[in-house]
Design a protein around this motif. Structure first.
Motif, mmCIF file in Angstrom:
data_model
loop_
_atom_site.group_PDB
_atom_site.id
_atom_site.type_symbol
_atom_site.label_atom_id
_atom_site.label_comp_id
_atom_site.label_asym_id
_atom_site.label_seq_id
_atom_site.Cartn_x
_atom_site.Cartn_y
_atom_site.Cartn_z
ATOM 1 N N LEU A 56 68.189 32.424 13.367
ATOM 2 C CA LEU A 56 67.380 31.283 13.789
ATOM 3 C C LEU A 56 66.056 31.351 13.044
ATOM 4 O O LEU A 56 65.337 32.350 13.131
ATOM 5 N N MET A 57 65.786 30.307 12.275
ATOM 6 C CA MET A 57 64.517 30.212 11.561
ATOM 7 C C MET A 57 63.478 29.641 12.534
ATOM 8 O O MET A 57 63.765 28.673 13.243
ATOM 9 N N VAL A 58 62.290 30.240 12.566
ATOM 10 C CA VAL A 58 61.258 29.834 13.518
ATOM 11 C C VAL A 58 59.901 29.731 12.826
ATOM 12 O O VAL A 58 59.637 30.433 11.850
ATOM 13 N N ASP A 59 59.066 28.853 13.339
ATOM 14 C CA ASP A 59 57.679 28.788 12.876
ATOM 15 C C ASP A 59 56.863 29.914 13.506
ATOM 16 O O ASP A 59 55.985 30.486 12.873
ATOM 17 N N ARG A 60 57.170 30.200 14.764
ATOM 18 C CA ARG A 60 56.498 31.272 15.508
ATOM 19 C C ARG A 60 57.538 32.009 16.339
ATOM 20 O O ARG A 60 58.490 31.400 16.828
ATOM 21 N N PHE A 61 57.321 33.294 16.499
ATOM 22 C CA PHE A 61 58.233 34.079 17.318
ATOM 23 C C PHE A 61 57.927 33.838 18.788
ATOM 24 O O PHE A 61 56.758 33.717 19.166
ATOM 25 N N PRO A 62 58.965 33.780 19.604
ATOM 26 C CA PRO A 62 58.721 33.632 21.037
ATOM 27 C C PRO A 62 58.015 34.877 21.556
ATOM 28 O O PRO A 62 58.259 35.986 21.068
ATOM 29 N N LYS A 63 57.135 34.667 22.489
ATOM 30 C CA LYS A 63 56.423 35.791 23.095
ATOM 31 C C LYS A 63 56.750 35.812 24.581
ATOM 32 O O LYS A 63 56.961 34.765 25.197
ATOM 33 N N PRO A 64 56.784 36.995 25.150
ATOM 34 C CA PRO A 64 57.037 37.082 26.585
ATOM 35 C C PRO A 64 55.956 36.348 27.372
ATOM 36 O O PRO A 64 54.782 36.363 26.990
ATOM 37 N N THR A 82 51.820 39.144 11.267
ATOM 38 C CA THR A 82 52.498 39.465 10.009
ATOM 39 C C THR A 82 53.996 39.704 10.184
ATOM 40 O O THR A 82 54.689 39.973 9.217
ATOM 41 N N THR A 83 54.485 39.595 11.406
ATOM 42 C CA THR A 83 55.912 39.792 11.662
ATOM 43 C C THR A 83 56.702 38.682 10.979
ATOM 44 O O THR A 83 56.394 37.501 11.130
ATOM 45 N N THR A 84 57.721 39.069 10.215
ATOM 46 C CA THR A 84 58.542 38.071 9.520
ATOM 47 C C THR A 84 59.976 38.037 10.031
ATOM 48 O O THR A 84 60.694 37.078 9.778
ATOM 49 N N GLY A 85 60.409 39.090 10.744
ATOM 50 C CA GLY A 85 61.759 39.123 11.282
ATOM 51 C C GLY A 85 61.799 39.865 12.599
ATOM 52 O O GLY A 85 60.986 40.754 12.848
ATOM 53 N N LEU A 86 62.729 39.464 13.445
ATOM 54 C CA LEU A 86 62.918 40.098 14.742
ATOM 55 C C LEU A 86 64.411 40.087 15.050
ATOM 56 O O LEU A 86 65.047 39.034 14.982
ATOM 57 N N THR A 87 64.955 41.246 15.363
ATOM 58 C CA THR A 87 66.377 41.364 15.671
ATOM 59 C C THR A 87 66.546 41.801 17.110
ATOM 60 O O THR A 87 65.948 42.792 17.540
ATOM 61 N N TYR A 90 72.738 40.871 18.127
ATOM 62 C CA TYR A 90 73.286 40.140 16.976
ATOM 63 C C TYR A 90 72.437 38.925 16.619
ATOM 64 O O TYR A 90 72.797 38.161 15.730
ATOM 65 N N SER A 91 71.336 38.745 17.312
ATOM 66 C CA SER A 91 70.470 37.583 17.101
ATOM 67 C C SER A 91 69.273 37.966 16.248
ATOM 68 O O SER A 91 68.535 38.900 16.580
ATOM 69 N N VAL A 92 69.091 37.235 15.145
ATOM 70 C CA VAL A 92 68.010 37.528 14.204
ATOM 71 C C VAL A 92 67.134 36.291 14.072
ATOM 72 O O VAL A 92 67.622 35.207 13.761
ATOM 73 N N LEU A 93 65.852 36.483 14.321
ATOM 74 C CA LEU A 93 64.880 35.416 14.117
ATOM 75 C C LEU A 93 64.099 35.738 12.851
ATOM 76 O O LEU A 93 63.681 36.888 12.654
ATOM 77 N N ILE A 94 63.931 34.730 11.999
ATOM 78 C CA ILE A 94 63.174 34.913 10.763
ATOM 79 C C ILE A 94 62.153 33.791 10.663
ATOM 80 O O ILE A 94 62.471 32.620 10.887
ATOM 81 N N ARG A 95 60.928 34.190 10.332
ATOM 82 C CA ARG A 95 59.856 33.199 10.208
ATOM 83 C C ARG A 95 60.127 32.305 9.001
ATOM 84 O O ARG A 95 60.481 32.792 7.917
ATOM 85 N N ASN A 96 59.989 31.003 9.210
ATOM 86 C CA ASN A 96 60.174 30.035 8.125
ATOM 87 C C ASN A 96 59.358 30.439 6.903
ATOM 88 O O ASN A 96 58.216 30.869 7.029
ATOM 89 N N GLY A 97 59.989 30.305 5.748
ATOM 90 C CA GLY A 97 59.328 30.626 4.491
ATOM 91 C C GLY A 97 59.450 32.080 4.076
ATOM 92 O O GLY A 97 58.946 32.461 3.023
#
Length: 157
Positions: A56-64, A82-87, A90-97
């Motif tokens: 899932l490409m995201v502009d911002r990572f979800p925060k608790p 500066t976080t660009t990826g979060l796993t 099996y779900s991987v979030l990557i910051r757009n760009g």
């Protein structure tokens, strides 16, 4: 800081696991499967079930929403600017760009680590204890993921 997190970890872990499982479920529903190249990347870093990975490409990572979890994540260097990826499983979030073969291979190696643990609930305590003990950069999990990064510049995953 590290001592505070070490003391708070037992009470924060159940909430962190719940948050991570919720986000992982959202990505599993809304994310996209890996492309053929992405499947190849995942296989190359030893992911057992690459077809289960969702991106899932995201502009911002979800925060608790939990303020204590937000503070702990910030103190541990997770979910920062500066976080660009979060796993999460099996779900991987990557910051757009920021999608690249290198980042995808790094995040897929975290998928492999998760597979070895067996679940988010089993993996997160190990990962967080490692971050608290060694710091984010020197955590054995992060060192392993960096060691398995593929050096090619970009991917269409």
């Amino acid at each position: 800081m590290q001592n505070d997190l070490r003391i708070l970890l037992p009470q924060l872990l159940p909430r962190a696991i719940s948050w991570a499982e919720t986000v992982a479920a959202e990505v599993a529903t809304n994310g996209t499967p890996l492309s053929d190249d992405g499947l190849s990347v995942a296989s190359s870093v030893e992911v057992s079930h690459p077809s289960r990975v969702r991106i899932l490409m995201v502009d911002r990572f979800p925060k608790p929403s939990d303020p204590e979890l937000q503070t702990a994540a910030s103190q541990a260097g997770l979910l920062g600017p500066t976080t660009t990826g979060l796993t999460l499983g099996y779900s991987v979030l990557i910051r757009n760009g920021h999608m690249s073969r290198r980042l995808l291979s790094h995040e897929c190696r975290h998928v492999y680590q998760f597979e070895q643990a067996g679940s988010i609930a089993a993996f997160l305590p190990l990962y967080f204890k490692s971050i608290i003990q060694f710091g984010n950069w020197d955590s054995p999990f992060e060192r392993d993921a960096r060691a398995h990064e593929l050096k090619e510049i970009s991917t269409g995953a």
